[in-house]
Design a protein around this motif. Structure first.
Motif, short mmCIF file in Angstrom:
data_model
loop_
_atom_site.label_atom_id
_atom_site.label_comp_id
_atom_site.label_asym_id
_atom_site.label_seq_id
_atom_site.Cartn_x
_atom_site.Cartn_y
_atom_site.Cartn_z
N GLY A 9 0.82 -1.19 0.00
CA GLY A 9 0.00 0.00 0.00
C GLY A 9 0.86 1.24 0.00
N GLY A 10 0.57 2.11 -0.90
CA GLY A 10 1.30 3.36 -0.96
C GLY A 10 2.79 3.16 -1.16
N ASN A 11 3.56 3.70 -0.27
CA ASN A 11 5.02 3.66 -0.39
C ASN A 11 5.66 2.65 0.54
N SER A 12 5.01 1.54 0.82
CA SER A 12 5.57 0.56 1.73
C SER A 12 6.83 -0.07 1.15
N ALA A 13 7.55 -0.77 2.00
CA ALA A 13 8.80 -1.40 1.57
C ALA A 13 8.56 -2.56 0.63
N GLY A 14 7.37 -3.13 0.62
CA GLY A 14 7.07 -4.21 -0.31
C GLY A 14 7.22 -5.58 0.30
N VAL A 15 8.30 -6.25 0.01
CA VAL A 15 8.50 -7.64 0.41
C VAL A 15 8.87 -7.70 1.90
N PRO A 16 8.20 -8.56 2.68
CA PRO A 16 8.56 -8.70 4.09
C PRO A 16 10.02 -9.17 4.24
N PRO A 17 10.69 -8.79 5.30
CA PRO A 17 12.09 -9.17 5.48
C PRO A 17 12.34 -10.68 5.36
N ALA A 18 11.41 -11.50 5.84
CA ALA A 18 11.59 -12.96 5.76
C ALA A 18 11.60 -13.47 4.33
N TRP A 19 11.03 -12.69 3.42
CA TRP A 19 10.95 -13.10 2.01
C TRP A 19 11.92 -12.32 1.12
N ALA A 20 12.72 -11.46 1.71
CA ALA A 20 13.65 -10.61 0.95
C ALA A 20 14.58 -11.48 0.10
N GLY A 21 14.77 -11.07 -1.13
CA GLY A 21 15.66 -11.79 -2.03
C GLY A 21 15.03 -12.98 -2.73
N HIS A 22 13.76 -13.27 -2.41
CA HIS A 22 13.10 -14.41 -3.06
C HIS A 22 12.74 -14.05 -4.50
N SER A 23 12.84 -15.04 -5.36
CA SER A 23 12.43 -14.88 -6.75
C SER A 23 10.91 -14.80 -6.82
N LEU A 24 10.38 -14.43 -7.98
CA LEU A 24 8.94 -14.40 -8.16
C LEU A 24 8.35 -15.78 -7.90
N ALA A 25 8.98 -16.83 -8.37
CA ALA A 25 8.47 -18.19 -8.15
C ALA A 25 8.40 -18.52 -6.65
N GLN A 26 9.42 -18.15 -5.90
CA GLN A 26 9.41 -18.42 -4.46
C GLN A 26 8.38 -17.54 -3.77
N LEU A 27 8.24 -16.29 -4.21
CA LEU A 27 7.22 -15.41 -3.62
C LEU A 27 5.81 -15.95 -3.86
N GLN A 28 5.60 -16.60 -5.00
CA GLN A 28 4.30 -17.22 -5.25
C GLN A 28 4.03 -18.28 -4.18
N THR A 29 5.02 -19.08 -3.88
CA THR A 29 4.87 -20.10 -2.83
C THR A 29 4.68 -19.45 -1.47
N ASP A 30 5.46 -18.42 -1.18
CA ASP A 30 5.34 -17.70 0.09
C ASP A 30 3.93 -17.16 0.27
N VAL A 31 3.42 -16.50 -0.76
CA VAL A 31 2.08 -15.91 -0.70
C VAL A 31 1.03 -17.01 -0.52
N HIS A 32 1.14 -18.07 -1.29
CA HIS A 32 0.18 -19.17 -1.18
C HIS A 32 0.17 -19.73 0.24
N ASP A 33 1.34 -20.05 0.76
CA ASP A 33 1.42 -20.66 2.08
C ASP A 33 0.92 -19.73 3.18
N TYR A 34 1.25 -18.44 3.07
CA TYR A 34 0.79 -17.46 4.05
C TYR A 34 -0.74 -17.33 4.03
N VAL A 35 -1.30 -17.14 2.85
CA VAL A 35 -2.75 -16.96 2.74
C VAL A 35 -3.47 -18.22 3.21
#
Length: 104
Positions: A9-35
Protein backbone atom coordinates in the motif's frame (compact mmCIF):
# COMPACT_ATOMS: atom_id res chain seq x y z
CA UNK A 1 -17.58 -11.38 7.37
CA UNK A 2 -15.13 -9.77 4.97
CA UNK A 3 -11.38 -10.30 5.39
CA UNK A 4 -8.81 -8.11 3.64
CA UNK A 5 -5.25 -9.39 3.52
CA UNK A 6 -2.89 -6.45 3.03
CA UNK A 7 0.16 -7.05 0.85
CA UNK A 8 1.22 -3.52 0.06
CA UNK A 9 0.00 0.00 0.00
CA UNK A 10 1.30 3.36 -0.96
CA UNK A 11 5.02 3.66 -0.39
CA UNK A 12 5.57 0.56 1.73
CA UNK A 13 8.80 -1.40 1.57
CA UNK A 14 7.07 -4.21 -0.31
CA UNK A 15 8.50 -7.64 0.41
CA UNK A 16 8.56 -8.70 4.09
CA UNK A 17 12.09 -9.17 5.48
CA UNK A 18 11.59 -12.96 5.76
CA UNK A 19 10.95 -13.10 2.01
CA UNK A 20 13.65 -10.61 0.95
CA UNK A 21 15.66 -11.79 -2.03
CA UNK A 22 13.10 -14.41 -3.06
CA UNK A 23 12.43 -14.88 -6.75
CA UNK A 24 8.94 -14.40 -8.16
CA UNK A 25 8.47 -18.19 -8.15
CA UNK A 26 9.41 -18.42 -4.46
CA UNK A 27 7.22 -15.41 -3.62
CA UNK A 28 4.30 -17.22 -5.25
CA UNK A 29 4.87 -20.10 -2.83
CA UNK A 30 5.34 -17.70 0.09
CA UNK A 31 2.08 -15.91 -0.70
CA UNK A 32 0.18 -19.17 -1.18
CA UNK A 33 1.42 -20.66 2.08
CA UNK A 34 0.79 -17.46 4.05
CA UNK A 35 -2.75 -16.96 2.74
CA UNK A 36 -3.66 -20.62 3.26
CA UNK A 37 -2.38 -20.52 6.85
CA UNK A 38 -4.33 -17.31 7.54
CA UNK A 39 -7.58 -18.68 6.13
CA UNK A 40 -7.13 -21.96 7.99
CA UNK A 41 -6.66 -20.06 11.25
CA UNK A 42 -10.00 -18.32 10.74
CA UNK A 43 -11.62 -21.58 9.74
CA UNK A 44 -10.31 -23.38 12.84
CA UNK A 45 -11.70 -20.56 14.98
CA UNK A 46 -15.12 -21.12 13.40
CA UNK A 47 -15.25 -17.77 11.61
CA UNK A 48 -14.63 -18.58 7.96
CA UNK A 49 -14.90 -15.34 5.99
CA UNK A 50 -17.63 -14.93 3.41
CA UNK A 51 -15.41 -12.71 1.28
CA UNK A 52 -11.62 -12.51 1.07
CA UNK A 53 -9.96 -9.51 -0.52
CA UNK A 54 -6.38 -10.10 -1.63
CA UNK A 55 -4.24 -7.01 -1.30
CA UNK A 56 -5.13 -3.44 -0.62
CA UNK A 57 -3.97 -0.39 -2.46
CA UNK A 58 -1.80 -2.57 -4.70
CA UNK A 59 -1.82 0.03 -7.44
CA UNK A 60 1.88 0.63 -6.70
CA UNK A 61 2.75 -3.04 -6.45
CA UNK A 62 1.90 -6.37 -4.88
CA UNK A 63 4.88 -6.94 -2.58
CA UNK A 64 6.61 -3.99 -4.15
CA UNK A 65 7.72 -3.64 -7.73
CA UNK A 66 8.02 -7.40 -8.37
CA UNK A 67 4.24 -7.54 -8.51
CA UNK A 68 3.63 -4.16 -10.07
CA UNK A 69 0.33 -3.85 -11.93
CA UNK A 70 1.72 -0.91 -13.88
CA UNK A 71 4.08 -0.78 -16.83
CA UNK A 72 4.33 -3.19 -19.73
CA UNK A 73 3.61 -6.46 -17.93
CA UNK A 74 1.07 -7.63 -15.39
CA UNK A 75 2.67 -11.07 -15.16
CA UNK A 76 4.17 -10.68 -11.66
CA UNK A 77 1.00 -9.10 -10.29
CA UNK A 78 -1.18 -11.80 -11.84
CA UNK A 79 1.08 -14.62 -10.66
CA UNK A 80 0.91 -13.45 -7.04
CA UNK A 81 -2.84 -12.80 -7.15
CA UNK A 82 -3.53 -16.22 -8.66
CA UNK A 83 -1.55 -17.98 -5.92
CA UNK A 84 -3.33 -16.01 -3.20
CA UNK A 85 -6.74 -16.88 -4.65
CA UNK A 86 -5.72 -20.53 -5.03
CA UNK A 87 -4.68 -20.57 -1.36
CA UNK A 88 -8.16 -19.43 -0.29
CA UNK A 89 -9.65 -22.26 -2.32
CA UNK A 90 -7.11 -24.76 -0.95
CA UNK A 91 -7.84 -23.72 2.65
CA UNK A 92 -11.56 -24.32 2.10
CA UNK A 93 -10.85 -27.78 0.65
CA UNK A 94 -8.36 -28.71 3.40
CA UNK A 95 -9.82 -31.47 5.55
CA UNK A 96 -7.46 -31.07 8.53
CA UNK A 97 -9.90 -28.77 10.42
CA UNK A 98 -12.97 -30.78 9.33
CA UNK A 99 -14.90 -31.53 6.17
CA UNK A 100 -14.17 -29.43 3.11
CA UNK A 101 -16.37 -26.37 2.75
CA UNK A 102 -17.30 -24.05 -0.09
CA UNK A 103 -14.63 -21.37 -0.61
CA UNK A 104 -15.53 -17.73 -0.02
Amino acid sequence: MELTLFFDGGNSAGVPPAWAGHSLAQLQTDVHDYVKAEILSYRRAGVMPDLVSIGNEVDTGFLGSIGSPTGNSFSGFAALQIQAMQAVHDAAEDTSPGPAIAPP
